[in-house]
Design a protein around this motif. Structure first.
Motif, short mmCIF file in Angstrom:
data_model
loop_
_atom_site.label_atom_id
_atom_site.label_comp_id
_atom_site.label_asym_id
_atom_site.label_seq_id
_atom_site.Cartn_x
_atom_site.Cartn_y
_atom_site.Cartn_z
N ASN A 27 -33.95 -7.94 1.43
CA ASN A 27 -34.22 -6.72 0.68
C ASN A 27 -34.10 -5.50 1.59
OD1 ASN A 27 -35.00 -5.07 -1.44
ND2 ASN A 27 -37.15 -5.54 -1.26
N GLU A 28 -34.60 -5.62 2.81
CA GLU A 28 -34.51 -4.52 3.77
C GLU A 28 -33.06 -4.23 4.15
OE1 GLU A 28 -35.84 -3.88 8.34
OE2 GLU A 28 -37.39 -4.69 7.00
N MET A 29 -32.26 -5.26 4.40
CA MET A 29 -30.86 -5.07 4.77
C MET A 29 -30.04 -4.53 3.61
SD MET A 29 -29.66 -8.13 7.27
CE MET A 29 -30.42 -9.47 6.39
N ALA A 30 -30.28 -5.06 2.41
CA ALA A 30 -29.48 -4.70 1.24
C ALA A 30 -29.89 -3.36 0.65
CB ALA A 30 -29.61 -5.79 0.18
N GLU A 31 -31.12 -2.94 0.94
CA GLU A 31 -31.65 -1.70 0.39
C GLU A 31 -31.56 -1.67 -1.14
OE1 GLU A 31 -29.50 1.38 2.45
OE2 GLU A 31 -30.56 1.00 4.32
N PHE A 32 -32.10 -2.73 -1.76
CA PHE A 32 -32.11 -2.79 -3.22
C PHE A 32 -32.88 -1.60 -3.78
CE2 PHE A 32 -31.91 -7.60 -2.61
CZ PHE A 32 -30.54 -7.64 -2.86
N ASP A 33 -32.45 -1.10 -4.92
CA ASP A 33 -33.09 0.07 -5.51
C ASP A 33 -34.25 -0.29 -6.45
OD1 ASP A 33 -31.51 -1.10 -7.42
OD2 ASP A 33 -30.59 0.76 -8.13
N ARG A 34 -34.57 -1.54 -6.57
CA ARG A 34 -35.67 -1.99 -7.42
C ARG A 34 -36.65 -2.82 -6.59
NH1 ARG A 34 -34.36 -1.18 -12.80
NH2 ARG A 34 -32.16 -1.04 -13.24
N VAL A 35 -37.86 -2.95 -7.13
CA VAL A 35 -38.87 -3.79 -6.51
C VAL A 35 -38.86 -5.13 -7.24
CG1 VAL A 35 -41.32 -4.07 -6.06
CG2 VAL A 35 -40.27 -1.81 -5.87
N LEU A 69 -31.12 -8.04 -10.14
CA LEU A 69 -30.77 -8.51 -8.80
C LEU A 69 -29.28 -8.83 -8.72
CD1 LEU A 69 -31.68 -9.32 -5.94
CD2 LEU A 69 -32.21 -11.58 -6.86
N GLU A 70 -28.77 -9.51 -9.72
CA GLU A 70 -27.35 -9.85 -9.76
C GLU A 70 -26.50 -8.58 -9.75
OE1 GLU A 70 -24.49 -12.88 -12.26
OE2 GLU A 70 -26.11 -11.88 -13.35
N ASN A 71 -26.87 -7.60 -10.53
CA ASN A 71 -26.13 -6.34 -10.58
C ASN A 71 -26.21 -5.62 -9.23
OD1 ASN A 71 -24.61 -4.32 -11.99
ND2 ASN A 71 -26.47 -3.07 -11.95
N SER A 72 -27.37 -5.65 -8.60
CA SER A 72 -27.52 -5.01 -7.29
C SER A 72 -26.62 -5.66 -6.24
CB SER A 72 -28.98 -5.10 -6.82
OG SER A 72 -29.82 -4.35 -7.65
N ILE A 73 -26.48 -6.97 -6.30
CA ILE A 73 -25.64 -7.68 -5.34
C ILE A 73 -24.16 -7.40 -5.60
CG2 ILE A 73 -24.89 -9.98 -4.60
CD1 ILE A 73 -27.83 -10.87 -5.04
N LYS A 106 -19.88 -12.82 -3.34
CA LYS A 106 -20.72 -11.81 -2.70
C LYS A 106 -22.09 -12.43 -2.44
CE LYS A 106 -19.54 -7.37 -3.13
NZ LYS A 106 -19.87 -6.01 -3.49
N SER A 107 -22.18 -13.26 -1.43
CA SER A 107 -23.45 -13.94 -1.18
C SER A 107 -23.94 -13.81 0.26
CB SER A 107 -23.33 -15.42 -1.53
OG SER A 107 -22.39 -16.06 -0.69
N SER A 108 -23.18 -13.21 1.14
CA SER A 108 -23.53 -13.17 2.55
C SER A 108 -23.84 -11.75 2.99
CB SER A 108 -22.37 -13.73 3.37
OG SER A 108 -22.68 -13.73 4.74
#
Length: 136
Positions: A27-35, A69-73, A106-108
């Motif tokens: 989550n920290e690396m990807a900087e997801f916009d949701r909790v 989560l899928e959309n964020s990835i 898109k998994s890595s």
């Protein structure tokens, strides 16, 4: 009676804890916009001399959070094409539950290609995902 209550309370506390360290790292690396509030299902480590070669955790979230989560990835530039890191326990879980990985394209994700690589696998039941941390 008090001992029984304390024992039951301690047991409930321990069973309700979620170890989301791997998810927190991603989550920290990807900087997801949701909790996201994932619930840990299973985790394990492959042993090596100083530190584990690989660690994995299986999580579950509700279906709406899974879609987010899928959309964020899918929309993230930080995730790259991944490979499947074979682990017996994780592979058994996938086989027993007849699950496939939805996002191999898109998994890595990694901060530095010479250090730890994380694989976030979205699973076909659309409520479970796995994270594998591979130490280089």
């Amino acid at each position: 009676m008090n001992r029984l209550f304390l024992l039951l309370a301690a047991l409930l506390f321990v069973s309700c804890q979620t170890d989301s360290e791997l998810f927190d790292d991603v989550n920290e690396m990807a900087e997801f916009d949701r909790v996201y509030k994932p619930t840990l299902i299973q985790s394990g480590k492959e042993s090596r001399f100083l530190e584990p070669m690989m660690e994995y955790s299986l999580f579950t979230i509700d279906s709406l959070a899974f879609r987010n989560l899928e959309n964020s990835i899918v929309t993230s530039d930080r995730f790259k094409k991944g490979t499947y890191y074979l682990n017996i326990e994780l592979d058994d879980y996938l086989y027993r539950n007849n699950l496939d990985i939805l996002n191999m394209a898109k998994s890595s994700i990694t901060e530095n290609k010479y250090e730890k690589t994380y694989h976030l696998y979205l699973l076909s039941d659309r409520k479970t995902f796995a994270i594998c941390k591979v130490n280089q």
